[in-house]
Design an enzyme around this catalytic site. Structure first.
Site, PDB file in Angstrom:
ATOM      1  N   ASP A 101     -30.517   3.115 -22.207  1.00 19.91           N
ATOM      2  CA  ASP A 101     -30.454   1.719 -21.761  1.00 19.91           C
ATOM      3  C   ASP A 101     -31.483   1.517 -20.640  1.00 19.91           C
ATOM      4  O   ASP A 101     -32.480   2.224 -20.593  1.00 19.91           O
ATOM      5  CB  ASP A 101     -29.013   1.376 -21.327  1.00 19.91           C
ATOM      6  CG  ASP A 101     -28.688  -0.103 -21.520  1.00 19.91           C
ATOM      7  OD1 ASP A 101     -29.540  -0.945 -21.189  1.00 19.91           O
ATOM      8  OD2 ASP A 101     -27.585  -0.433 -21.989  1.00 19.91           O
ATOM      9  N   HIS A 116     -34.663   0.963 -21.978  1.00 17.29           N
ATOM     10  CA  HIS A 116     -34.850  -0.480 -22.113  1.00 17.29           C
ATOM     11  C   HIS A 116     -35.708  -1.082 -21.009  1.00 17.29           C
ATOM     12  O   HIS A 116     -35.746  -2.290 -20.839  1.00 17.29           O
ATOM     13  CB  HIS A 116     -33.489  -1.187 -22.190  1.00 17.29           C
ATOM     14  CG  HIS A 116     -32.692  -0.822 -23.411  1.00 17.29           C
ATOM     15  ND1 HIS A 116     -31.484  -1.388 -23.718  1.00 17.29           N
ATOM     16  CD2 HIS A 116     -32.959   0.053 -24.426  1.00 17.29           C
ATOM     17  CE1 HIS A 116     -31.023  -0.866 -24.859  1.00 17.29           C
ATOM     18  NE2 HIS A 116     -31.906   0.010 -25.295  1.00 17.29           N
TER      19      HIS A 116
END
Ligand SMILES: *[C@@H]1O[C@H](CO)[C@@H](O)[C@H](O)[C@H]1NC(C)=O
Ligand SMILES: *[C@@H]1O[C@H](CO)[C@@H](O)[C@H](O)[C@H]1NC(C)=O
Ligand SMILES: *[C@@H]1O[C@H](CO)[C@@H](O)[C@H](O)[C@H]1NC(C)=O
Ligand SMILES: *[C@@H]1O[C@H](CO)[C@@H](O)[C@H](O)[C@H]1NC(C)=O
Ligand SMILES: *[C@@H]1O[C@H](CO)[C@@H](O)[C@H](O)[C@H]1NC(C)=O
Ligand SMILES: *[C@@H]1O[C@H](CO)[C@@H](O)[C@H](O)[C@H]1NC(C)=O
Ligand SMILES: *[C@@H]1O[C@H](CO)[C@@H](O)[C@H](O)[C@H]1NC(C)=O
Ligand SMILES: *[C@@H]1O[C@H](CO)[C@@H](O)[C@H](O)[C@H]1NC(C)=O
Ligand SMILES: *[C@@H]1O[C@H](CO)[C@@H](O)[C@H](O)[C@H]1NC(C)=O
Ligand SMILES: *[C@@H]1O[C@H](CO)[C@@H](O)[C@H](O)[C@H]1NC(C)=O
Length: 373
Positions: free
Chosen positions: A204, A227
């Site tokens: 993430d 991310h």
């Protein structure tokens, strides 16, 4: 007059009872496991357990091979001025999932032999489990956290909440790119936080800067997979949230889904302002520059977290998708967005990248792909 400063550290386990696989960690019963209770810690939250912690650390640190320091769950430990330091004989040290609260002047230095292992793999398949973080730091002043590997957290790896003046450096934070919601750093309600010289490879955000945070610097971070570095998401559930003075400088994004991202929910209020992303190296990043004020929802609403005074300068490298720069502001608009010295091309031979922007105000200079709003 001399002023006595009490330094308090409360360490405890995140309660594992909500998910079933936790016993993987608790079952650890090998010879090189050192439990602070065996060194006389009381765990009542009132007696000073510093000596017990230091002695347990010394044993953990001094053993050959792999060692584990155990701080038992559901107890509170009062410790003063605790410093876990090396050089350790142990080639690898595991400190089981740790929560650190109400601390001043704590230094955690792993001397590059330390490792905090969240044993997360058995948690990842259970998306509805409230998955603990490998390290939760709540309410701290003057923290130094350095030379450590933090790996395979069940949830986010390092959570920083309510802290002032903390430096995180020379950390290696890693979990598989496919592990869900395993943010590297989650920062909220904190000021003067510096994250530098680290590698973050997770499933993430490498760094997420959430509401109530200001004066956050991120520099010389290599991010990917993951991310990217995100401001937000802000304004969820029509909340008022603010973030300001975030400076990301000299970072590399490799194979991340985003690079520099700002995301806000429609219906929220507050602001994200005075944010700079500078000297950014991009390697095959899906969306290198992105502002998304429609996060989670498509509907237009009257209210929005206001985005202003954001500078992107000195980006170069490659993007995987066709829209390298996506600036999607709400109808209230983003003000004073500066793009300068940007050069992004496709990572795929023969393909071109473009830009998209909406409701935006600012200065655009020397930017490839061309941005016209
Ligand atoms: C510790 O190591 C010894 C020798 O290798 C072994 O016999 C013993 O079972 C181990 N104890 C634990 C608790 O693992
Ligand atoms: C830990 O070990 C170091 C050096 O090995 C020593 O200086 C220190 O006093 C020890 N601390 C405790 C609490 O045993
Ligand atoms: C941390 O230690 C320094 C130096 O000893 C001291 O000046 C400072 O006040 C301490 N910080 C806090 C929050 O107690
Ligand atoms: C910030 O924390 C560091 C490390 O504890 C300390 O040396 C420094 O004095 C602190 N700075 C301020 C402004 O409090
Ligand atoms: C944070 O970044 C800003 C802008 O680049 C800089 O002025 C400031 O000195 C930095 N602070 C720290 C602690 O690195
Ligand atoms: C960026 O960081 C690298 C080390 O990671 C350093 O060699 C380089 O000089 C830095 N560049 C800038 C522009 O600060
Ligand atoms: C990006 O991902 C590809 C495919 O998984 C891999 O071959 C490549 O080494 C990665 N590049 C970097 C810089 O991590
Ligand atoms: C925020 O940015 C604006 C516009 O660039 C500038 O005028 C203002 O001084 C900045 N605020 C701070 C606290 O640096
Ligand atoms: C670029 O990223 C895409 C999507 O993450 C991946 O499928 C592809 O293998 C990567 N290409 C290279 C050259 O790393
Ligand atoms: C654009 O900038 C002007 C002048 O700086 C300002 O008055 C206006 O409110 C801005 N518009 C938006 C949508 O931010």
């Amino acid at each position: 007059m001399q002023v006595l400063i009490t330094l308090v550290l409360v360490l405890g386990f995140v309660s594992p009872s909500l998910c079933t696989r936790w016993n993987v960690v608790e079952a650890n019963n090998n010879n090189n496991t050192y439990n602070v209770m065996q060194y006389g810690a009381s765990g009542d939250g009132k007696s000073d357990d510093s000596q017990a912690f230091l002695m347990a650390w010394n044993s953990t640190c001094g053993v050959q091979g792999e060692a584990t320091l155990v701080i038992p769950p559901k107890l509170s430990f009062l410790v003063n001025n605790l410093i876990f330091t090396g050089d350790c004989k142990a080639t690898s040290i595991t400190i089981q999932v740790v929560m650190i609260q109400y601390i001043n002047n704590l230094t955690i230095d792993g001397h590059n032999t330390g490792k905090i292992d969240g044993y997360g793999s058995t948690w990842w398949e259970c998306k509805s489990c409230p998955r603990p973080r490998a390290i939760s730091i709540h309410s701290c002043n003057d923290l130094i956290f350095t030379n450590l590997r933090v790996t395979d957290s069940p949830g986010g790896h390092i959570s920083i909440n309510g802290c002032k003046n903390a430096t995180f450096s020379h950390l290696f934070v890693d979990a598989p790119g496919t592990s869900p919601n395993t943010d590297g750093f989650d920062i909220s309600a904190s000021q003067n936080i510096l994250i530098k010289n680290s590698v973050v490879s997770t499933g993430d955000d490498c760094v997420a800067v959430n509401g109530g945070s200001s004066y956050i610097n991120v520099t010389r971070i290599v991010c990917g997979p993951g991310h990217g570095i995100s401001i937000g998401s802000l304004g969820k559930g029509e909340s008022y949230e603010t973030v300001e003075e975030v400076h990301v400088y000299n970072c590399t994004f490799a194979n991340t889904t985003n690079g520099a991202r700002i995301k806000t929910f429609p219906g929220g209020s507050g602001y994200a302002r005075n944010i700079t992303f500078e000297q950014i190296n991009l390697i095959n990043v899906t969306y290198p520059i992105i502002i998304d004020q429609h996060y989670g929802v498509k509907d237009a609403t009257e209210s929005a977290v206001l985005v202003s005074d954001v500078t992107y300068r000195g980006f170069s490298g490659t993007a995987f998708r066709d829209i390298a720069i996506k600036l999607l502001c709400s109808s209230l608009g983003c003000s004073n967005i500066v793009l300068d010295d940007i050069n992004i091309v496709s990572s795929q031979i023969g393909k071109r990248v473009g830009a998209f922007c909406q409701n935006l105000n600012g200065t655009i200079e020397s930017t490839v792909p061309k941005v016209s709003c």
